[in-house]
Scaffold this motif. Structure first.
Motif, PDB file in Angstrom:
ATOM      1  N   HIS A   2       0.732  -1.173   0.074  1.00 17.51           N
ATOM      2  CA  HIS A   2      -0.035  -0.043  -0.107  1.00 17.51           C
ATOM      3  C   HIS A   2       0.902   1.243  -0.120  1.00 17.51           C
ATOM      4  CE1 HIS A   2      -2.874   3.151   1.410  1.00 17.51           C
ATOM      5  NE2 HIS A   2      -3.861   2.302   0.953  1.00 17.51           N
ATOM      6  N   LEU A   3       1.892   1.257   0.757  1.00 18.55           N
ATOM      7  CA  LEU A   3       2.925   2.403   0.576  1.00 18.55           C
ATOM      8  C   LEU A   3       3.503   2.552  -0.467  1.00 18.55           C
ATOM      9  CD1 LEU A   3       4.655   4.601   2.516  1.00 18.55           C
ATOM     10  CD2 LEU A   3       6.274   2.547   2.761  1.00 18.55           C
ATOM     11  N   LEU A   4       3.870   1.783  -1.159  1.00 14.81           N
ATOM     12  CA  LEU A   4       4.583   1.796  -2.360  1.00 14.81           C
ATOM     13  C   LEU A   4       3.690   2.041  -3.543  1.00 14.81           C
ATOM     14  CD1 LEU A   4       7.539  -0.871  -1.973  1.00 14.81           C
ATOM     15  CD2 LEU A   4       7.624   1.563  -1.643  1.00 14.81           C
ATOM     16  N   VAL A   5       2.760   1.457  -3.606  1.00 14.56           N
ATOM     17  CA  VAL A   5       1.645   1.689  -5.032  1.00 14.56           C
ATOM     18  C   VAL A   5       0.691   2.430  -4.698  1.00 14.56           C
ATOM     19  CG1 VAL A   5       2.852  -0.158  -6.028  1.00 14.56           C
ATOM     20  CG2 VAL A   5       0.669  -0.646  -4.905  1.00 14.56           C
ATOM     21  N   VAL A   6      -0.143   2.711  -3.383  1.00 17.44           N
ATOM     22  CA  VAL A   6      -1.337   3.223  -3.424  1.00 17.44           C
ATOM     23  C   VAL A   6      -1.192   4.864  -2.698  1.00 17.44           C
ATOM     24  CG1 VAL A   6      -3.620   3.331  -2.215  1.00 17.44           C
ATOM     25  CG2 VAL A   6      -2.648   1.134  -3.333  1.00 17.44           C
ATOM     26  N   ARG A   7      -0.361   4.647  -1.528  1.00 17.05           N
ATOM     27  CA  ARG A   7      -0.159   5.703  -0.866  1.00 17.05           C
ATOM     28  C   ARG A   7       0.181   7.013  -1.718  1.00 17.05           C
ATOM     29  NH1 ARG A   7       1.835   6.730   4.690  1.00 17.05           N
ATOM     30  NH2 ARG A   7       1.101   9.103   5.178  1.00 17.05           N
ATOM     31  N   PRO A   8       1.250   6.962  -2.646  1.00 18.67           N
ATOM     32  CA  PRO A   8       1.827   8.130  -3.299  1.00 18.67           C
ATOM     33  C   PRO A   8       0.687   8.933  -3.995  1.00 18.67           C
ATOM     34  CG  PRO A   8       3.313   6.088  -3.614  1.00 18.67           C
ATOM     35  CD  PRO A   8       1.977   5.773  -2.984  1.00 18.67           C
ATOM     36  N   PHE A   9      -0.212   8.370  -4.160  1.00 23.61           N
ATOM     37  CA  PHE A   9      -1.391   9.306  -4.952  1.00 23.61           C
ATOM     38  C   PHE A   9      -2.482   9.782  -3.921  1.00 23.61           C
ATOM     39  CE2 PHE A   9      -0.014   5.856  -7.769  1.00 23.61           C
ATOM     40  CZ  PHE A   9       0.411   6.517  -8.899  1.00 23.61           C
ATOM     41  N   ALA A  10      -2.190   9.748  -2.563  1.00 21.74           N
ATOM     42  CA  ALA A  10      -2.875  10.235  -1.608  1.00 21.74           C
ATOM     43  C   ALA A  10      -1.957  11.188  -0.740  1.00 21.74           C
ATOM     44  CB  ALA A  10      -3.734   9.239  -0.784  1.00 21.74           C
ATOM     45  N   GLY A  11      -0.787  10.890  -0.797  1.00 18.57           N
ATOM     46  CA  GLY A  11       0.126  11.854  -0.186  1.00 18.57           C
ATOM     47  C   GLY A  11       1.069  13.052  -0.653  1.00 18.57           C
ATOM     48  N   GLY A  12       0.395  13.546  -1.644  1.00 22.75           N
ATOM     49  CA  GLY A  12       0.881  14.852  -2.043  1.00 22.75           C
ATOM     50  C   GLY A  12       2.392  14.651  -2.767  1.00 22.75           C
ATOM     51  N   VAL A  13       2.687  15.695  -3.212  1.00 29.35           N
ATOM     52  CA  VAL A  13       3.804  15.996  -4.392  1.00 29.35           C
ATOM     53  C   VAL A  13       5.185  15.238  -3.850  1.00 29.35           C
ATOM     54  CG1 VAL A  13       5.504  17.598  -5.424  1.00 29.35           C
ATOM     55  CG2 VAL A  13       2.852  17.880  -5.068  1.00 29.35           C
ATOM     56  N   GLU A  14       5.518  15.203  -2.489  1.00 31.31           N
ATOM     57  CA  GLU A  14       6.719  14.472  -2.098  1.00 31.31           C
ATOM     58  C   GLU A  14       6.434  12.771  -2.221  1.00 31.31           C
ATOM     59  OE1 GLU A  14      10.038  14.613   1.180  1.00 31.31           O
ATOM     60  OE2 GLU A  14       7.936  14.987   2.022  1.00 31.31           O
ATOM     61  N   ALA A  15       5.225  12.548  -2.131  1.00 34.03           N
ATOM     62  CA  ALA A  15       4.981  11.109  -2.264  1.00 34.03           C
ATOM     63  C   ALA A  15       5.139  10.566  -3.541  1.00 34.03           C
ATOM     64  CB  ALA A  15       3.718  10.745  -1.547  1.00 34.03           C
ATOM     65  N   LEU A  16       4.554  11.562  -4.405  1.00 38.38           N
ATOM     66  CA  LEU A  16       4.602  10.992  -5.817  1.00 38.38           C
ATOM     67  C   LEU A  16       6.176  11.402  -6.269  1.00 38.38           C
ATOM     68  CD1 LEU A  16       1.403  12.907  -7.305  1.00 38.38           C
ATOM     69  CD2 LEU A  16       1.988  10.646  -7.252  1.00 38.38           C
ATOM     70  N   ASP A  17       6.886  12.194  -5.964  1.00 41.08           N
ATOM     71  CA  ASP A  17       8.280  12.211  -6.108  1.00 41.08           C
ATOM     72  C   ASP A  17       9.074  10.824  -5.805  1.00 41.08           C
ATOM     73  OD1 ASP A  17       7.940  14.702  -7.300  1.00 41.08           O
ATOM     74  OD2 ASP A  17       8.730  15.808  -5.549  1.00 41.08           O
ATOM     75  N   CYS A  18       8.619  10.316  -4.681  1.00 41.80           N
ATOM     76  CA  CYS A  18       9.418   9.225  -4.293  1.00 41.80           C
ATOM     77  C   CYS A  18       8.858   7.932  -5.110  1.00 41.80           C
ATOM     78  CB  CYS A  18       8.932   8.620  -2.753  1.00 41.80           C
ATOM     79  SG  CYS A  18       9.578   9.992  -1.472  1.00 41.80           S
ATOM     80  N   PHE A  19       7.697   8.143  -5.644  1.00 37.65           N
ATOM     81  CA  PHE A  19       7.051   6.941  -6.470  1.00 37.65           C
ATOM     82  C   PHE A  19       7.730   6.849  -7.728  1.00 37.65           C
ATOM     83  CE2 PHE A  19       3.769   5.718  -9.338  1.00 37.65           C
ATOM     84  CZ  PHE A  19       3.448   4.140  -8.891  1.00 37.65           C
ATOM     85  N   GLU A  20       8.064   8.267  -8.252  1.00 41.23           N
ATOM     86  CA  GLU A  20       8.550   8.393  -9.433  1.00 41.23           C
ATOM     87  C   GLU A  20      10.016   8.050  -9.552  1.00 41.23           C
ATOM     88  OE1 GLU A  20       7.527  12.425 -10.773  1.00 41.23           O
ATOM     89  OE2 GLU A  20       5.749  11.892 -11.347  1.00 41.23           O
ATOM     90  N   ARG A  21      10.762   8.366  -8.213  1.00 36.46           N
ATOM     91  CA  ARG A  21      12.193   7.868  -8.530  1.00 36.46           C
ATOM     92  C   ARG A  21      12.251   6.443  -8.297  1.00 36.46           C
ATOM     93  NH1 ARG A  21      12.514  12.254  -4.928  1.00 36.46           N
ATOM     94  NH2 ARG A  21      12.086  10.946  -2.954  1.00 36.46           N
ATOM     95  N   TRP A  22      11.502   5.855  -7.668  1.00 36.00           N
ATOM     96  CA  TRP A  22      11.319   4.336  -7.522  1.00 36.00           C
ATOM     97  C   TRP A  22      11.198   3.594  -8.548  1.00 36.00           C
ATOM     98  CZ3 TRP A  22       6.793   0.893  -6.258  1.00 36.00           C
ATOM     99  CH2 TRP A  22       7.165  -0.394  -6.163  1.00 36.00           C
ATOM    100  N   GLN A  23      10.205   4.414  -9.384  1.00 35.92           N
ATOM    101  CA  GLN A  23       9.910   3.538 -10.671  1.00 35.92           C
ATOM    102  C   GLN A  23      11.046   3.791 -11.865  1.00 35.92           C
ATOM    103  OE1 GLN A  23       6.078   5.063 -12.300  1.00 35.92           O
ATOM    104  NE2 GLN A  23       5.123   2.899 -11.274  1.00 35.92           N
ATOM    105  N   ARG A  24      11.706   4.864 -11.758  1.00 33.75           N
ATOM    106  CA  ARG A  24      12.682   5.134 -12.452  1.00 33.75           C
ATOM    107  C   ARG A  24      13.959   4.281 -12.202  1.00 33.75           C
ATOM    108  NH1 ARG A  24      12.154  10.430 -11.976  1.00 33.75           N
ATOM    109  NH2 ARG A  24      13.237  10.708 -10.431  1.00 33.75           N
TER     110      ARG A  24
END
Length: 157
Positions: A62-84
């Motif tokens: 949940h933290l890695l694939v769901v939470r970024p979309f509810a956690g604001g810009v910083e969470a999305l940045d983390c998600f994008e770095r991980w995906q990259r």
């Protein structure tokens, strides 16, 4: 005048937690995927390890694939770095296999994003069955790199 280095904003607790979680997945994949194995074998080992870890720890999933979309810009940045990072690892592994198709630079990030979306959907619908995604995800990745005919022969889970 002293030239002190500029210190950027400290990462939030969510960013720290996210990076730790992403590192757990990376470590599990690195341990499972033999760097001397062929690409198809490495992909299977990586997906099996990642899905196994996420199935065993739905909060991590949940933290890695769901939470970024509810956690604001910083969470999305983390998600994008991980995906990259995951996309770069996938691209490097595929490049080492002479039989794997070469794709434009946008491809691997899009593929990793789709894999994450499928995990997120299953997590929302039936988190106890995350590992059941393995055959379909494996066939998807294999089809992208070897074509659908060979992909069907490679998937034997």
């Amino acid at each position: 005048m002293s030239a002190e280095p500029e210190i950027g904003p400290r990462p939030t607790a969510l960013a720290v937690e996210y990076e730790r979680g992403a590192e757990r997945v990376r470590a599990a994949v690195a341990l499972a995927a033999d760097p001397d194995a062929d690409f198809a074998t490495r992909v299977e080992a990586a997906l099996r390890a990642a899905l196994g870890l996420l199935a065993a720890d739905p909060a991590l999933a949940h933290l890695l694939v769901v939470r970024p979309f509810a956690g604001g810009v910083e969470a999305l940045d983390c998600f994008e770095r991980w995906q990259r990072r995951a996309a770069e690892a996938l691209r490097e592994a595929a490049a080492a296999d002479p039989g794997a198709y070469e794709h434009p630079p946008f491809f691997e990030p899009a593929l990793v994003s789709d894999l994450c979306a499928q995990v997120a959907l299953r997590l929302g619908a039936d988190p106890g069955r995350l590992e059941d995604l393995l055959p379909g995800l494996l066939e998807l990745v294999h089809a992208c790199y070897f074509g659908p005919e060979r992909a069907a022969r490679l998937v034997d889970v």
